[in-house]
Scaffold this active site. Structure first.
Site, mmCIF file in Angstrom:
data_model
loop_
_atom_site.group_PDB
_atom_site.id
_atom_site.type_symbol
_atom_site.label_atom_id
_atom_site.label_comp_id
_atom_site.label_asym_id
_atom_site.label_seq_id
_atom_site.Cartn_x
_atom_site.Cartn_y
_atom_site.Cartn_z
ATOM 1 N N HIS A 150 17.625 48.395 16.287
ATOM 2 C CA HIS A 150 18.301 47.654 15.216
ATOM 3 C C HIS A 150 17.655 46.296 14.895
ATOM 4 O O HIS A 150 17.089 46.085 13.828
ATOM 5 C CB HIS A 150 19.763 47.395 15.613
HETATM 6 C C1 BDR Z 1 24.025 45.868 16.844
HETATM 7 O O1 BDR Z 1 24.970 45.760 17.890
HETATM 8 C C2 BDR Z 1 24.342 45.412 19.095
HETATM 9 O O2 BDR Z 1 24.747 46.271 20.083
HETATM 10 C C3 BDR Z 1 22.872 45.448 18.849
HETATM 11 O O3 BDR Z 1 22.218 44.409 19.554
HETATM 12 C C4 BDR Z 1 22.743 45.265 17.352
HETATM 13 O O4 BDR Z 1 22.701 43.898 17.008
HETATM 14 C C5 BDR Z 1 23.907 47.315 16.412
HETATM 15 O O5 BDR Z 1 25.130 47.794 15.965
#
Ligand code: BDR
Ligand code: CA
Length: 312
Positions: free
Chosen positions: A241
């Site tokens: 992500h």
């Molecule tokens: C987001 O949530 C967190 O778990 C990750 O770091 C990312 O920023 C993804 O949904």
């Protein structure tokens, strides 16, 4: 000209990769790292941020602790994804560098006040609590922010923490509303794009082949991080992500999106934290965000790997 950025984050394995990418990229100048509670509580996210700076050979970076809870809701964390420490995977030493005394929100406010107007980009990799506090305390600074580039939300792909909500927005939907209504230019990298950036075995092998400290740590981070999503989605690798926020700043041409209205539900339990995206522009609500859906995933990983290979 380098772009001046502040990284607001809740590390997090994918946050770690994003921070490494920023450090390794001469196009960006990291003025500071501000930390928020999210994936794990604040005491761990700030510790993790310092570990990542030292891993990257950047112990002089200023790291500031910020909000330890969302604006109005109790904190929800994600140890089931990130492990107990939030950064499970590599065995990183306890950091020697100190946390700054100043509060993260004060640091962001001071920076926006003292640097040239329109010169600061805020990169948000976690719940938007710190940035919302800035906008609540000093709304007159909104026009001085060049842009906010954030990872959060999801619409076509659904949610990852509830059927309709993505984690960062779900944790603090009120903060997300404040940010989206601020009038600051906003770029959103949602699940609709990050779910196309998968850490396949072949891509992870390219990190291993670096033979460096940062390369080995990246492998350990990615292999821990992907196990949960591989099982959930049945894919080769998991979505990566947060590095998309930094990659967008370096090479926006890798991404495709459109300016449209994005609103967040903070009122209904069933759809709490849902990002409602007017992709087809069927309302006359203001176009408040550049919402990204398309990515050249191979080129994204080429960039990430080429850059992280520059680190020690
Ligand atoms: C987001 O949530 C967190 O778990 C990750 O770091 C990312 O920023 C993804 O949904
Ligand atoms: Ca994050």
């Amino acid at each position: 000209m380098t772009r001046k950025i502040i990284i607001d984050t809740d590390p997090g394995q994918d946050d770690a990769l994003a921070i490494l990418l920023a450090f390794a990229s001469p196009e960006l100048e990291v003025l500071g790292i501000t930390v928020v509670a999210g994936n794990v509580p604040l005491a761990l996210t700030e510790l993790n941020a310092r570990k990542i700076c030292e891993l990257a050979g950047r112990p002089q970076t200023k790291v500031f602790a910020g909000a330890d809870r969302p604006l109005m809701r109790p904190l929800v964390t994600a140890e089931h994804v990130h492990g107990k420490t939030g950064l499970d995977g590599p065995d990183l030493p306890e950091p020697a560098m100190r946390l700054q005394d100043q509060h993260a929100v004060d640091f962001i406010i001071d920076t926006l006040r003292t640097k040239e107007a329109g010169s600061i980009t805020l990169c948000a990799l976690g719940p938007l609590t710190n940035i919302a506090h800035v906008l609540i305390r000093a709304p007159e600074l909104a026009p001085r922010i060049r842009e906010i580039v954030l990872m959060g939300g999801g619409f076509f792909e659904g949610g990852n923490v509830t059927p309709t909500a993505e984690f960062n927005i779900y944790v603090d939907p009120h903060a997300a509303q404040i940010v989206l209504q601020s009038g600051v230019p906003i770029i959103i990298l949602p699940l609709d794009v990050t779910h196309k950036a998968l850490t396949t075995a072949e891509r992870v092998e390219r990190f291993r082949a670096m033979g460096t400290r940062a390369g080995d740590a990246s492998v350990a981070l990615l292999e821990f991080f992907e196990r949960f999503d591989e099982e959930k989605y049945g894919s080769d690798g998991g979505p990566l992500h947060d590095p998309n926020v930094i990659a967008y700043l370096i090479k926006p041409e890798l991404y495709r999106g459109r300016l449209c209205n994005v609103a967040v539900d903070a009122a209904n339990e069933l759809t709490l934290g849902m990002t409602v995206v007017d992709w087809w522009r069927v309302t006359d609500r203001p176009k408040n965000a550049f919402y990204i859906r398309g990515i050249d995933a191979d080129a994204f990983f080429d960039l990430l790997i080429e850059r992280i290979a520059r680190l020690p």
